[in-house]
Enzyme design. Structure first.
Site, short mmCIF file in Angstrom:
data_model
loop_
_atom_site.label_atom_id
_atom_site.label_comp_id
_atom_site.label_asym_id
_atom_site.label_seq_id
_atom_site.Cartn_x
_atom_site.Cartn_y
_atom_site.Cartn_z
N ASP A 37 22.43 8.27 -10.01
CA ASP A 37 22.63 7.42 -11.20
C ASP A 37 23.55 6.29 -10.77
O ASP A 37 24.75 6.50 -10.60
CB ASP A 37 23.24 8.26 -12.33
CG ASP A 37 23.67 7.41 -13.52
OD1 ASP A 37 23.26 6.23 -13.60
OD2 ASP A 37 24.41 7.93 -14.38
N LYS A 100 25.54 -4.31 -11.06
CA LYS A 100 24.23 -3.95 -11.61
C LYS A 100 23.72 -4.98 -12.63
O LYS A 100 22.52 -5.13 -12.80
CB LYS A 100 24.37 -2.57 -12.28
CG LYS A 100 23.07 -1.99 -12.79
CD LYS A 100 23.31 -0.62 -13.38
CE LYS A 100 22.05 0.00 -13.93
NZ LYS A 100 22.31 1.35 -14.47
N GLU A 203 16.49 5.65 -17.31
CA GLU A 203 17.69 6.41 -17.71
C GLU A 203 17.46 7.25 -18.98
O GLU A 203 17.84 8.43 -19.00
CB GLU A 203 18.88 5.47 -17.87
CG GLU A 203 19.37 4.97 -16.50
CD GLU A 203 20.26 3.74 -16.56
OE1 GLU A 203 20.63 3.31 -17.67
OE2 GLU A 203 20.59 3.21 -15.48
N ASP A 225 22.44 5.46 -25.99
CA ASP A 225 23.34 5.39 -24.83
C ASP A 225 24.42 4.36 -25.14
O ASP A 225 24.16 3.16 -25.15
CB ASP A 225 22.51 5.00 -23.59
CG ASP A 225 23.36 4.97 -22.32
OD1 ASP A 225 24.61 4.99 -22.41
OD2 ASP A 225 22.77 4.91 -21.22
#
Ligand SMILES: *[C@@H]1O[C@H](CO)[C@@H](O)[C@H](O)[C@H]1NC(C)=O
Ligand SMILES: *[C@@H]1O[C@H](CO)[C@@H](O)[C@H](O)[C@H]1NC(C)=O
Ligand SMILES: *[C@@H]1O[C@H](CO)[C@@H](O)[C@H](O)[C@H]1NC(C)=O
Ligand SMILES: *[C@@H]1O[C@H](CO)[C@@H](O)[C@H](O)[C@H]1NC(C)=O
Ligand SMILES: CC(=O)N[C@H]1CO[C@H](CO)[C@@H](O)[C@@H]1O
Length: 442
Positions: A37, A100, A203, A225
């Site tokens: 992850d 990211k 994810e 999330d």
């Protein structure tokens, strides 16, 4: 003749028995495929242990499983994770985080300029792609995928140290909204770290798998999330063991940092009321920020927390004029209740429901048709946020897996499937949906 037959029979039986006994008494094979992850703020690595049938999220020497997605450059080398994080204060220009957000993306020049203004390091525009400018004893640029590779290399080493074997294969998760280029650059980051990627999974799908939802009879799963800086809501549909993303929405300017910021503003206002001046020194504000951050985390379990921070203030004299020349030390103290924290963030918490309503509307689903709700990301520990979601749906969300480790847990399960250590050979667990767009509120 019959003797020969029975001898062959015994040999076969013996071989069969040996195989059976071997399976019973030999240690189970070591995992060969790791689950990764690579998050915006934290990364983690896990493996599926065939013997116990459980996922093991791998810890570093100090027992930490969530490793900061930070990479720092010094004259003598490159550091990653916690070792890089300690340099963030002293070497902010050479300590890169949030890479990211830039990986595999082409930016408009103005957008990239606005983005770089948020960081203490230099983000430069290389024909639309972001690169980071590093100045140690030499000056050079690095790409977001290079930053990713250093983090993934650290994950690989943590896994190798724990398992005692060398690892060359992995499964990795990416946000559902990542396009093909962003996925390809994430794979490239892994390749640079010496890892072959067997599969890239979304994810939210990984989070659903962490709860075993690929094995049970559910059709519609909603994944919320809520991390440090962003909210992502996805509606998944499961058909015959395959997950399909029906719709997604989010808010890329809502998360734990915003809730802490409200507490910080409150604390600064309290200092001003009490002493007539706001905190002035950068280090004092930094300490206040750390104290309210800790208070926020404690308020998940406690009803109230006392924050104590030593400060140095320009306290006004009897005429009311601030003393510019001298700093007086004071011990600031404030009690923060959970109720106050919820009140300060009421409007922000309420914003969580907008993308939830959007994914339902775009997925043409009534809220009653959602079978399971999965909560991911540290900020979903906040009791009021859980309450808001369970009241909206009239049912409890799934929260038994640590929300910081739900994604890596699911990726590790997929890694176990790819590595063949899963009893049931499931080859594909996700159907890509290329035409999907994410709705963003912010
Ligand atoms: C930079 O410093 C490191 C460590 O001090 C040294 O090994 C390296 O050769 C130096 N590089 C240059 C180009 O001066
Ligand atoms: C910049 O990007 C454009 C379009 O993507 C491409 O045609 C051009 O060759 C690139 N220039 C350089 C210097 O890489
Ligand atoms: C991504 O990688 C695949 C496989 O290497 C390649 O076929 C595809 O063209 C790449 N797509 C993009 C958008 O770079
Ligand atoms: C938060 O809790 C931890 C352990 O439960 C404790 O050590 C710490 O002092 C607490 N912090 C605050 C600000 O109350
Ligand atoms: C509280 C809750 O909804 N728990 C569910 C979480 O997911 C599992 C499936 O693995 C369900 O069986 C639970 O009921």
């Amino acid at each position: 003749m019959s003797g020969e037959m029975s001898m062959i029979g015994s040999v076969i039986l013996a071989l069969f028995l040996a195989g059976y006994l071997g399976q019973q008494f030999l240690p189970p094979p070591k995992p060969k495929v790791i689950g990764l992850d690579l998050g915006t703020t934290f990364c983690s690595v896990g493996v599926f242990q065939a013997g116990s049938g459980e996922v093991q999220v791998i810890a570093d020497e100090e027992g930490r499983k969530s490793i900061p997605s930070t990479v720092s450059f010094t004259a003598s080398g490159v550091l990653a994770g916690f070792q890089a994080l300690v340099l963030a204060d002293t070497h902010p220009q050479n300590t890169i985080y949030d890479a990211k957000r830039f990986i595999g993306k082409i930016f408009d020049p103005e957008v990239l300029e606005q983005e770089s203004a948020r960081y203490p390091f230099k983000v430069i525009n290389n024909n639309g792609s972001a690169e980071f400018l590093i100045s140690t004893n030499t000056t050079f640029t690095v790409t977001p995928e290079f930053i990713g590779s250093r983090l993934l290399l650290l994950m690989k080493k943590m896994a190798e140290r724990q398992l005692g074997v060398s690892i060359h294969k992995a499964v990795i998760s990416v946000p559902a909204e990542f396009d093909e280029t962003q996925r390809n650059y994430t794979v490239r980051a892994a390749n640079l770290a010496g890892l072959e990627i067997l599969r890239v999974i979304n994810e939210p799908t990984a989070a659903a798998m962490a709860y075993g939802l690929h094995k049970v009879d559910v059709s519609n799963v909603l994944v919320v999330d809520l991390g440090g800086g962003t909210l992502d809501v996805s509606l998944l549909n499961k058909q015959g063991g395959m997950f399909f993303t029906r719709s997604m929405a989010g808010n890329n300017k809502l998360g734990g940092q915003d809730f802490s910021q409200r507490l910080l503003q409150y604390a600064i206002e309290r200092v001003r009321q009490e002493y007539g001046v706001p905190p002035f020194l950068k280090e004092d504000i930094h300490r206040l920020r750390q104290a309210v951050e800790a208070a926020k985390i404690n308020l998940t379990l406690q009803d109230s927390v006392t924050v104590r921070v030593p400060l140095q203030l320009h306290i006004p004299d009897s005429s009311g004029a601030p003393q510019e020349s001298s700093l007086a030390p004071v011990q600031f103290q404030a009690v923060i209740t959970r109720e106050l924290f919820e009140e300060l963030n009421k409007d922000l918490f309420q914003k969580i429901l907008a993308p939830v309503e959007t994914v339902l509307a775009e997925g043409h689903l009534e809220k009653g048709e959602v079978d399971e709700i999965v909560l991911v990301g540290g900020s979903t520990r906040i009791p009021q946020i859980r309450r808001l979601i369970s009241e909206y749906f009239g049912k409890e969300p799934n929260t038994s897996v640590d929300p910081d480790l739900a994604v890596v847990t699911g990726v590790a399960i997929q890694a176990g499937i790819m590595g063949g250590s899963w009893p049931l050979q499931v080859s594909a667990i996700e159907i890509p949906n290329r035409h999907l767009r994410k709705t963003n509120f912010s």
